[in-house]
Motif scaffolding. Structure first.
Motif, PDB file in Angstrom:
ATOM      1  N   LEU A 118       0.828  -1.216   0.000  1.00 57.07           N
ATOM      2  CA  LEU A 118       0.000   0.000   0.000  1.00 57.07           C
ATOM      3  C   LEU A 118       0.860   1.264   0.000  1.00 57.07           C
ATOM      4  CD1 LEU A 118      -2.548  -1.559   2.376  1.00 57.07           C
ATOM      5  CD2 LEU A 118      -3.227  -0.420   0.253  1.00 57.07           C
TER       6      LEU A 118
ATOM      7  N   SER B 177      -7.756  -2.750   3.843  1.00 53.07           N
ATOM      8  CA  SER B 177      -7.047  -2.623   2.555  1.00 53.07           C
ATOM      9  C   SER B 177      -6.373  -3.919   2.069  1.00 53.07           C
ATOM     10  CB  SER B 177      -6.003  -1.508   2.637  1.00 53.07           C
ATOM     11  OG  SER B 177      -6.551  -0.337   3.182  1.00 53.07           O
TER      12      SER B 177
ATOM     13  N   GLN C 293      -8.343  -5.707  -0.462  1.00 51.92           N
ATOM     14  CA  GLN C 293      -8.296  -5.198  -1.842  1.00 51.92           C
ATOM     15  C   GLN C 293      -7.005  -5.644  -2.532  1.00 51.92           C
ATOM     16  OE1 GLN C 293      -9.867  -3.552   0.776  1.00 51.92           O
ATOM     17  NE2 GLN C 293      -9.947  -1.422   0.170  1.00 51.92           N
ATOM     18  N   ILE C 294      -5.895  -5.663  -1.775  1.00 54.67           N
ATOM     19  CA  ILE C 294      -4.626  -6.150  -2.347  1.00 54.67           C
ATOM     20  C   ILE C 294      -4.803  -7.601  -2.805  1.00 54.67           C
ATOM     21  CG2 ILE C 294      -2.213  -6.739  -1.798  1.00 54.67           C
ATOM     22  CD1 ILE C 294      -2.633  -3.728  -2.082  1.00 54.67           C
TER      23      ILE C 294
ATOM     24  N   ARG D 139      -6.447  -1.342  15.921  1.00 56.37           N
ATOM     25  CA  ARG D 139      -5.344  -0.393  16.159  1.00 56.37           C
ATOM     26  C   ARG D 139      -5.195  -0.212  17.661  1.00 56.37           C
ATOM     27  NH1 ARG D 139      -6.671   4.223  11.540  1.00 56.37           N
ATOM     28  NH2 ARG D 139      -6.866   2.708   9.851  1.00 56.37           N
TER      29      ARG D 139
ATOM     30  N   GLN E 207     -14.600  -1.264   9.683  1.00 51.76           N
ATOM     31  CA  GLN E 207     -14.339  -0.378   8.548  1.00 51.76           C
ATOM     32  C   GLN E 207     -15.004  -0.920   7.307  1.00 51.76           C
ATOM     33  OE1 GLN E 207     -10.363  -0.069   7.198  1.00 51.76           O
ATOM     34  NE2 GLN E 207     -10.036   1.911   8.155  1.00 51.76           N
TER      35      GLN E 207
ATOM     36  N   GLU F 284     -14.150  -0.423   3.228  1.00 51.19           N
ATOM     37  CA  GLU F 284     -13.379   0.246   2.180  1.00 51.19           C
ATOM     38  C   GLU F 284     -13.960  -0.182   0.842  1.00 51.19           C
ATOM     39  OE1 GLU F 284      -9.076   0.885   4.322  1.00 51.19           O
ATOM     40  OE2 GLU F 284      -9.169  -0.340   2.511  1.00 51.19           O
TER      41      GLU F 284
ATOM     42  N   PHE G 257      -2.881  10.407   1.720  1.00 45.59           N
ATOM     43  CA  PHE G 257      -2.732   9.024   2.178  1.00 45.59           C
ATOM     44  C   PHE G 257      -1.650   8.402   1.301  1.00 45.59           C
ATOM     45  CE2 PHE G 257      -7.356   9.965   2.536  1.00 45.59           C
ATOM     46  CZ  PHE G 257      -7.441  10.000   3.923  1.00 45.59           C
TER      47      PHE G 257
ATOM     48  N   PHE H 196      -1.514   5.530   0.002  1.00 41.68           N
ATOM     49  CA  PHE H 196      -2.033   4.592  -1.011  1.00 41.68           C
ATOM     50  C   PHE H 196      -2.881   5.256  -2.088  1.00 41.68           C
ATOM     51  CE2 PHE H 196      -5.236   4.855   2.247  1.00 41.68           C
ATOM     52  CZ  PHE H 196      -4.565   4.577   3.437  1.00 41.68           C
TER      53      PHE H 196
ATOM     54  N   GLY I  85     -12.450   8.970   3.908  1.00 41.56           N
ATOM     55  CA  GLY I  85     -11.212   9.293   3.218  1.00 41.56           C
ATOM     56  C   GLY I  85     -11.275   8.624   1.854  1.00 41.56           C
ATOM     57  N   SER I  86     -10.618   9.225   0.863  1.00 38.76           N
ATOM     58  CA  SER I  86     -10.748   8.652  -0.478  1.00 38.76           C
ATOM     59  C   SER I  86      -9.602   9.125  -1.369  1.00 38.76           C
ATOM     60  CB  SER I  86     -12.069   9.099  -1.098  1.00 38.76           C
ATOM     61  OG  SER I  86     -12.034  10.502  -1.316  1.00 38.76           O
TER      62      SER I  86
ATOM     63  N   VAL J 178       0.728   1.352  -6.019  1.00 44.90           N
ATOM     64  CA  VAL J 178      -0.084   0.272  -5.448  1.00 44.90           C
ATOM     65  C   VAL J 178      -0.586  -0.633  -6.571  1.00 44.90           C
ATOM     66  CG1 VAL J 178      -2.187  -0.256  -4.137  1.00 44.90           C
ATOM     67  CG2 VAL J 178      -0.741   1.681  -3.459  1.00 44.90           C
TER      68      VAL J 178
ATOM     69  N   ALA K  62     -10.491   4.628  -4.533  1.00 46.00           N
ATOM     70  CA  ALA K  62     -10.705   3.862  -3.301  1.00 46.00           C
ATOM     71  C   ALA K  62     -11.239   4.814  -2.246  1.00 46.00           C
ATOM     72  CB  ALA K  62      -9.400   3.223  -2.832  1.00 46.00           C
ATOM     73  N   PHE K  63     -11.906   4.248  -1.277  1.00 45.96           N
ATOM     74  CA  PHE K  63     -12.371   5.066  -0.149  1.00 45.96           C
ATOM     75  C   PHE K  63     -12.415   4.196   1.105  1.00 45.96           C
ATOM     76  CE2 PHE K  63     -16.549   3.157  -0.036  1.00 45.96           C
ATOM     77  CZ  PHE K  63     -16.787   2.778  -1.346  1.00 45.96           C
ATOM     78  N   GLY K  64     -12.459   4.859   2.255  1.00 50.32           N
ATOM     79  CA  GLY K  64     -12.510   4.134   3.528  1.00 50.32           C
ATOM     80  C   GLY K  64     -13.347   4.902   4.521  1.00 50.32           C
TER      81      GLY K  64
HETATM   82  C1  2U9 Z   1      -6.079  -0.218  -1.989  1.00 55.33           C
HETATM   83  C2  2U9 Z   1      -5.894   1.060  -2.460  1.00 55.33           C
HETATM   84  C3  2U9 Z   1      -6.390   2.146  -1.780  1.00 55.33           C
HETATM   85  C4  2U9 Z   1      -8.541   2.970   1.008  1.00 55.33           C
HETATM   86  C5  2U9 Z   1      -8.706   4.310   1.626  1.00 55.33           C
HETATM   87  C6  2U9 Z   1      -9.014   5.887   3.160  1.00 55.33           C
HETATM   88  C7  2U9 Z   1      -8.744   6.656   2.081  1.00 55.33           C
HETATM   89  C8  2U9 Z   1      -9.307   6.428   4.501  1.00 55.33           C
HETATM   90  C9  2U9 Z   1      -9.908   5.937   6.780  1.00 55.33           C
HETATM   91  C10 2U9 Z   1     -11.286   6.428   6.977  1.00 55.33           C
HETATM   92  C11 2U9 Z   1     -11.595   6.410   8.438  1.00 55.33           C
HETATM   93  C12 2U9 Z   1      -9.746   4.770   7.672  1.00 55.33           C
HETATM   94  O1  2U9 Z   1     -11.613   4.036   9.324  1.00 55.33           O
HETATM   95  S1  2U9 Z   1     -10.711   5.104   9.066  1.00 55.33           S
HETATM   96  O2  2U9 Z   1      -9.835   5.508  10.091  1.00 55.33           O
HETATM   97  N1  2U9 Z   1      -9.633   5.533   5.431  1.00 55.33           N
HETATM   98  O3  2U9 Z   1      -9.244   7.582   4.737  1.00 55.33           O
HETATM   99  N2  2U9 Z   1      -8.981   4.552   2.891  1.00 55.33           N
HETATM  100  S2  2U9 Z   1      -8.486   5.692   0.743  1.00 55.33           S
HETATM  101  O4  2U9 Z   1      -7.557   3.067   0.008  1.00 55.33           O
HETATM  102  C13 2U9 Z   1      -7.081   1.969  -0.612  1.00 55.33           C
HETATM  103  C14 2U9 Z   1      -7.276   0.696  -0.135  1.00 55.33           C
HETATM  104  C15 2U9 Z   1      -6.776  -0.403  -0.806  1.00 55.33           C
HETATM  105  C16 2U9 Z   1      -5.525  -1.403  -2.691  1.00 55.33           C
END
Ligand code: 2U9
Length: 368
Positions: free
Chosen positions: A147, A181, A184-185, A205, A218, A220, A259, A261, A297-298, A305, A320-322
């Motif tokens: 990532l 994540s 997704q990998i 965490r 979570q 994603e 981020f 990734f 987050g996105s 990656v 991607a988003f999370g």
């Molecule tokens: C791959 C590529 C990209 C996933 C993503 C975020 C932004 C993000 C947080 C939101 C609140 C985690 O639960 S939280 O603390 N996540 O901001 N996540 S983009 O991006 C990826 C994932 C996998 C292969």
């Protein structure tokens, strides 16, 4: 047998008459005890066989045993007759109202986090996404390296991530995944694009306070295809949030962020307005009556990656988003204490839980 002692035949007739005269099951049982009980008359007679000479026993035995059998049979027959009479009487007098609703049975309830996961799966299914899952114990490469998370990144620190003593093939400690994540990998390594998935699940965490629990949920999302751009990302998130919060006036604001990734990366804020003193998502936010709430987050998946998963980043792009599921559940269902999610208090579940046969609220779909 001494004169004056009733004959076996007379005793048999006497007992059969008494048994036949028993008016109910309780009276019949009294006769059974009087005849065949430990101190019963017939039992007493059977005991006298022990004090007889062999000749006497040979002469009296069959009669006495015959008496016992006749009494037992008569009791059995009278019991069946009384039970049948009882059933006839109940059938004649009792009524059954088939229209009455069934008595409520004790049933469990669906946890708000599970309910939200069901809703997510349903909304994204309408947008062509499938649900992907993976292990919660991961290796360092899938959780961090693939990532584009550098060796020096604070997320890798011992005090942020739960590590195991066990190591992977490269000698690096196994860990509890810090995000979904790695799912997704795994998908990018095993499937050819186009890919459209959401990955909901538990993540870990080393964090614990009023707004953080060491285990949290979570979701994603990942799309990999040709010609994907930020417009696809924004439309997808807008469509998802409108369906999830069941409001058409959800307004999004994408704020530049970072981020490892994704590049570019964006925080997604959702406008809220004040309704009856509460913050409610939706409506046009203005400083007097609302504001922006950070929700997701996105970003566009970083070319490094995509390359790490064996795909050509010049051919394939993606977004991607999370997002935290616990937070989504709190916002949608008005729950204000995160820690209560994991207390296992049945009274809380009774208040916030969902009927087990409820289908997600959005079964009408969002595509129409
Ligand atoms: C791959 C590529 C990209 C996933 C993503 C975020 C932004 C993000 C947080 C939101 C609140 C985690 O639960 S939280 O603390 N996540 O901001 N996540 S983009 O991006 C990826 C994932 C996998 C292969």
């Amino acid at each position: 047998m001494a004169s004056g002692t009733p004959t076996i035949e007379a005793m048999t007739n006497d007992w059969l008459a008494r048994i036949g005269a028993a008016v109910d099951l309780a009276a019949l049982d009294s006769e059974r005890v009087a005849a065949l009980g430990k101190q019963g008359a017939v039992t007493g007679l059977l005991k006298t066989l022990g004090g007889m000479t062999p000749e006497e026993r040979q002469a009296q035995g069959p009669h006495i045993h015959g008496l016992r059998e006749a009494v037992s049979e008569a009791i059995g027959a009278r019991k069946a007759a009384l039970e049948a009479e009882d059933l006839d009487r109940r059938l004649a007098t009792e009524t059954l109202d088939m229209t009455l609703p069934a008595a409520p049975a004790a049933e469990g309830s669906v946890h708000p986090v599970s309910q939200v996961m069901d809703e997510l799966a349903e909304i994204f299914a309408d947008l062509g996404f499938s649900v992907a899952t993976g292990p919660e114990i991961e290796d360092d490469w899938r959780n961090f390296t693939a990532l584009n998370i550098p060796e020096s990144h604070p997320a890798r620190a011992m005090h942020d991530t739960f590590y195991f003593d066990e190591v992977d093939a490269e000698g690096r400690k196994m860990l509890l995944r810090t995000h979904t994540s790695p799912v997704q990998i795994r998908t990018m390594m095993s499937q050819q694009p186009p890919i459209r998935i959401i990955a909901p699940g538990r993540t870990y965490r080393s964090d614990s306070d009023a707004t953080h629990t060491p285990m949290f949920h979570q979701v994603e999302g990942l799309v990999i295809d040709r010609g994907i751009h930020m417009g696809h990302l924004k439309w997808t998130l807008e469509t998802f949030l409108k369906a999830f919060f069941e409001r058409d006036d959800i307004v999004l604001r994408l704020r530049p962020s970072y981020f490892p990734f994704t590049e570019p990366s964006a925080e997604v804020d959702v406008g809220f307005t004040m309704e009856k003193g509460r913050r409610v998502l939706g409506g046009s936010p203005n400083p007097d009556n609302g504001g922006w709430m950070e929700l997701l987050g996105s970003g566009m998946v970083h070319p490094r990656v995509i390359a790490a998963c064996g795909l050509d980043p010049d051919e394939w792009q993606g977004f991607a988003f999370g997002c935290g599921i616990d937070r989504l559940a709190m916002l949608k269902y008005g729950i204000d204490d995160l820690r209560a999610f994991f207390d296992g208090d049945l009274r809380w579940l009774k208040h916030y839980g969902f009927r087990s046969l409820d289908v997600p609220t959005l079964s009408g779909g969002v595509g129409a």
